[in-house]
Design a protein around this motif. Sequence first.
Motif, PDB file in Angstrom:
ATOM      1  N   LEU A 262      41.763  46.870  41.990  1.00 39.53           N
ATOM      2  CA  LEU A 262      41.595  47.161  43.410  1.00 39.53           C
ATOM      3  C   LEU A 262      40.186  46.837  43.922  1.00 39.53           C
ATOM      4  CD1 LEU A 262      43.183  50.017  45.385  1.00 39.53           C
ATOM      5  CD2 LEU A 262      40.837  49.357  45.860  1.00 39.53           C
ATOM      6  N   PRO A 263      39.112  47.219  43.200  1.00 36.01           N
ATOM      7  CA  PRO A 263      37.775  46.891  43.714  1.00 36.01           C
ATOM      8  C   PRO A 263      37.571  45.395  43.929  1.00 36.01           C
ATOM      9  CG  PRO A 263      37.614  48.580  42.036  1.00 36.01           C
ATOM     10  CD  PRO A 263      39.032  48.094  42.007  1.00 36.01           C
ATOM     11  N   MET A 264      37.906  44.583  42.911  1.00 32.13           N
ATOM     12  CA  MET A 264      37.723  43.139  43.074  1.00 32.13           C
ATOM     13  C   MET A 264      38.634  42.590  44.161  1.00 32.13           C
ATOM     14  SD  MET A 264      38.150  39.947  40.438  1.00 32.13           S
ATOM     15  CE  MET A 264      36.604  40.169  39.567  1.00 32.13           C
ATOM     16  N   ASN A 265      39.846  43.088  44.223  1.00 36.57           N
ATOM     17  CA  ASN A 265      40.798  42.630  45.226  1.00 36.57           C
ATOM     18  C   ASN A 265      40.242  42.856  46.634  1.00 36.57           C
ATOM     19  OD1 ASN A 265      43.222  41.508  46.007  1.00 36.57           O
ATOM     20  ND2 ASN A 265      44.484  43.221  45.370  1.00 36.57           N
ATOM     21  N   LYS A 266      39.648  44.001  46.837  1.00 35.41           N
ATOM     22  CA  LYS A 266      39.066  44.326  48.139  1.00 35.41           C
ATOM     23  C   LYS A 266      37.865  43.429  48.428  1.00 35.41           C
ATOM     24  CE  LYS A 266      37.929  48.440  50.855  1.00 35.41           C
ATOM     25  NZ  LYS A 266      37.693  49.899  50.807  1.00 35.41           N
ATOM     26  N   GLN A 267      37.019  43.219  47.424  1.00 31.09           N
ATOM     27  CA  GLN A 267      35.871  42.333  47.596  1.00 31.09           C
ATOM     28  C   GLN A 267      36.334  40.902  47.880  1.00 31.09           C
ATOM     29  OE1 GLN A 267      34.314  44.294  43.823  1.00 31.09           O
ATOM     30  NE2 GLN A 267      32.452  43.301  44.551  1.00 31.09           N
ATOM     31  N   LEU A 268      37.375  40.486  47.198  1.00 32.96           N
ATOM     32  CA  LEU A 268      37.921  39.146  47.395  1.00 32.96           C
ATOM     33  C   LEU A 268      38.403  38.957  48.826  1.00 32.96           C
ATOM     34  CD1 LEU A 268      38.652  36.539  45.854  1.00 32.96           C
ATOM     35  CD2 LEU A 268      40.847  37.598  45.305  1.00 32.96           C
ATOM     36  N   MET A 269      39.123  39.955  49.340  1.00 24.45           N
ATOM     37  CA  MET A 269      39.598  39.887  50.723  1.00 24.45           C
ATOM     38  C   MET A 269      38.427  39.794  51.691  1.00 24.45           C
ATOM     39  SD  MET A 269      41.992  39.806  52.954  1.00 24.45           S
ATOM     40  CE  MET A 269      42.495  40.340  54.593  1.00 24.45           C
ATOM     41  N   SER A 270      37.375  40.562  51.448  1.00 26.04           N
ATOM     42  CA  SER A 270      36.196  40.505  52.319  1.00 26.04           C
ATOM     43  C   SER A 270      35.573  39.115  52.312  1.00 26.04           C
ATOM     44  CB  SER A 270      35.153  41.540  51.870  1.00 26.04           C
ATOM     45  OG  SER A 270      35.584  42.845  52.122  1.00 26.04           O
ATOM     46  N   GLU A 271      35.460  38.524  51.117  1.00 29.81           N
ATOM     47  CA  GLU A 271      34.837  37.212  50.988  1.00 29.81           C
ATOM     48  C   GLU A 271      35.661  36.131  51.693  1.00 29.81           C
ATOM     49  OE1 GLU A 271      32.001  36.128  49.573  1.00 29.81           O
ATOM     50  OE2 GLU A 271      31.320  38.136  49.019  1.00 29.81           O
ATOM     51  N   VAL A 272      36.967  36.163  51.490  1.00 32.68           N
ATOM     52  CA  VAL A 272      37.824  35.104  52.019  1.00 32.68           C
ATOM     53  C   VAL A 272      38.021  35.237  53.525  1.00 32.68           C
ATOM     54  CG1 VAL A 272      40.172  34.170  51.954  1.00 32.68           C
ATOM     55  CG2 VAL A 272      39.006  34.775  49.827  1.00 32.68           C
ATOM     56  N   LEU A 284      36.079  54.659  41.961  1.00 32.76           N
ATOM     57  CA  LEU A 284      36.106  53.221  41.735  1.00 32.76           C
ATOM     58  C   LEU A 284      34.756  52.610  42.086  1.00 32.76           C
ATOM     59  CD1 LEU A 284      39.625  52.323  43.189  1.00 32.76           C
ATOM     60  CD2 LEU A 284      39.003  52.827  40.818  1.00 32.76           C
ATOM     61  N   LEU A 285      34.384  51.583  41.346  1.00 32.57           N
ATOM     62  CA  LEU A 285      33.105  50.908  41.556  1.00 32.57           C
ATOM     63  C   LEU A 285      33.326  49.423  41.849  1.00 32.57           C
ATOM     64  CD1 LEU A 285      31.045  52.418  38.587  1.00 32.57           C
ATOM     65  CD2 LEU A 285      30.872  53.044  41.002  1.00 32.57           C
ATOM     66  N   PRO A 286      32.457  48.810  42.659  1.00 40.11           N
ATOM     67  CA  PRO A 286      32.578  47.375  42.914  1.00 40.11           C
ATOM     68  C   PRO A 286      32.423  46.568  41.629  1.00 40.11           C
ATOM     69  CG  PRO A 286      31.081  48.414  44.480  1.00 40.11           C
ATOM     70  CD  PRO A 286      31.357  49.429  43.417  1.00 40.11           C
ATOM     71  N   CYS A 287      33.003  45.375  41.613  1.00 36.53           N
ATOM     72  CA  CYS A 287      32.875  44.473  40.470  1.00 36.53           C
ATOM     73  C   CYS A 287      31.592  43.657  40.592  1.00 36.53           C
ATOM     74  CB  CYS A 287      34.076  43.532  40.418  1.00 36.53           C
ATOM     75  SG  CYS A 287      35.592  44.335  39.897  1.00 36.53           S
ATOM     76  N   PRO A 288      31.067  43.172  39.467  1.00 40.02           N
ATOM     77  CA  PRO A 288      29.868  42.331  39.505  1.00 40.02           C
ATOM     78  C   PRO A 288      30.075  41.092  40.377  1.00 40.02           C
ATOM     79  CG  PRO A 288      30.342  43.023  37.255  1.00 40.02           C
ATOM     80  CD  PRO A 288      31.523  43.429  38.088  1.00 40.02           C
ATOM     81  N   GLU A 289      29.041  40.738  41.119  1.00 38.26           N
ATOM     82  CA  GLU A 289      29.143  39.626  42.064  1.00 38.26           C
ATOM     83  C   GLU A 289      29.515  38.312  41.387  1.00 38.26           C
ATOM     84  OE1 GLU A 289      29.131  39.203  45.384  1.00 38.26           O
ATOM     85  OE2 GLU A 289      29.279  41.390  45.419  1.00 38.26           O
ATOM     86  N   GLN A 290      29.009  38.087  40.156  1.00 30.98           N
ATOM     87  CA  GLN A 290      29.313  36.814  39.500  1.00 30.98           C
ATOM     88  C   GLN A 290      30.803  36.676  39.196  1.00 30.98           C
ATOM     89  OE1 GLN A 290      27.349  39.205  38.257  1.00 30.98           O
ATOM     90  NE2 GLN A 290      27.644  39.505  36.032  1.00 30.98           N
ATOM     91  N   ASP A 291      31.453  37.791  38.888  1.00 29.81           N
ATOM     92  CA  ASP A 291      32.895  37.739  38.649  1.00 29.81           C
ATOM     93  C   ASP A 291      33.652  37.492  39.952  1.00 29.81           C
ATOM     94  OD1 ASP A 291      33.073  38.176  35.816  1.00 29.81           O
ATOM     95  OD2 ASP A 291      32.497  40.248  36.140  1.00 29.81           O
TER      96      ASP A 291
END
Length: 306
Positions: A262-272, A284-291
């Motif tokens: 879920l954290p990466m999924n949310k970050q991915l949506m923000s980026e795209v 829950l914690l955010p995923c590393p930016e490089q990933d």
Amino acid sequence: MEKPWKRLTGLVAATFTPLTAQGEVDLSVVEPYAEYLVQKQGVKQVFLNGTTGESVSLSVEERKRLAEEWCKIGKGRLDQVVVHVGCPSLKDSRELAQHAAAAGADGIAVISPSFFKPSSSTALRMFLKEIAAAAPCLPFYYYHIPSMTSVHLPARDVVRGIEKEIPSFRGVKFSDQDLLDFGQCVSSCPSDWSLLYGVDEQLLGALAMGATGAVGSTYNYLGRKVDHMLLAFNKGDLVQARAVQCQLQEFLSFAIGHGFGLPMNKQLMSEVSGLPLGPPRLPLLPCPEQDVRAVVGKLLSILGEE
């Protein structure tokens, strides 16, 4: 005057909950979020306050505010707004169901309680019936996701004959990989119900088993791509449908290798999308930016962008 009930079919985006950097719900993002779904992804149906929306980490009042805003913004923009109202507390669930009806939702869904778990399909149906009775004017859906609830009652046992107890019952959001159970739901359900599949990476298999639609988080940013698969399947072009499904599997397999959740999924949506969805809520914690960057690159390659 009650709205006529419309069958829920096709793609449904399971929405993320926008949060500020301080972790507060940010309603200002809802309108551009809805516009993005419609204009960029061609998705006009949403399922909010579910797993993707971090509902169990939100207060009842926060969930009400989100439902109100999505229902208000959705008028004239979205075809259907379905609100998940399930809670560990029966009273909270009933309160949210009544609120969703008053806010103008097009349907409600309920997950099984997961701390004090129902011991049988009968017990779960009793729980669902109490909540449905609080908003009998709305189509009611059972949200089956045993990987999160650890309630492994077969969905077919829960829904078989349930319309006799819950007249407003209209279908299942089936988020499990067990296509045997899903197929038996399809074979035992009335033909006008919605059988909505929730495991994005094997949607094609569920379509072959009789799914009438899909609810998923990746449809927030892969809606148009997945719609190509639905169109190909409906035309009988299994080669094209399989090609799209395999692309999605390739992307998700890569993402899982980089900590997809879920954290990466949310970050991915923000980026795209460019939408400021903010961080997930603790624990829950955010995923590393490089990933995240690696997975964004893979997504763009799947979409055919530079």
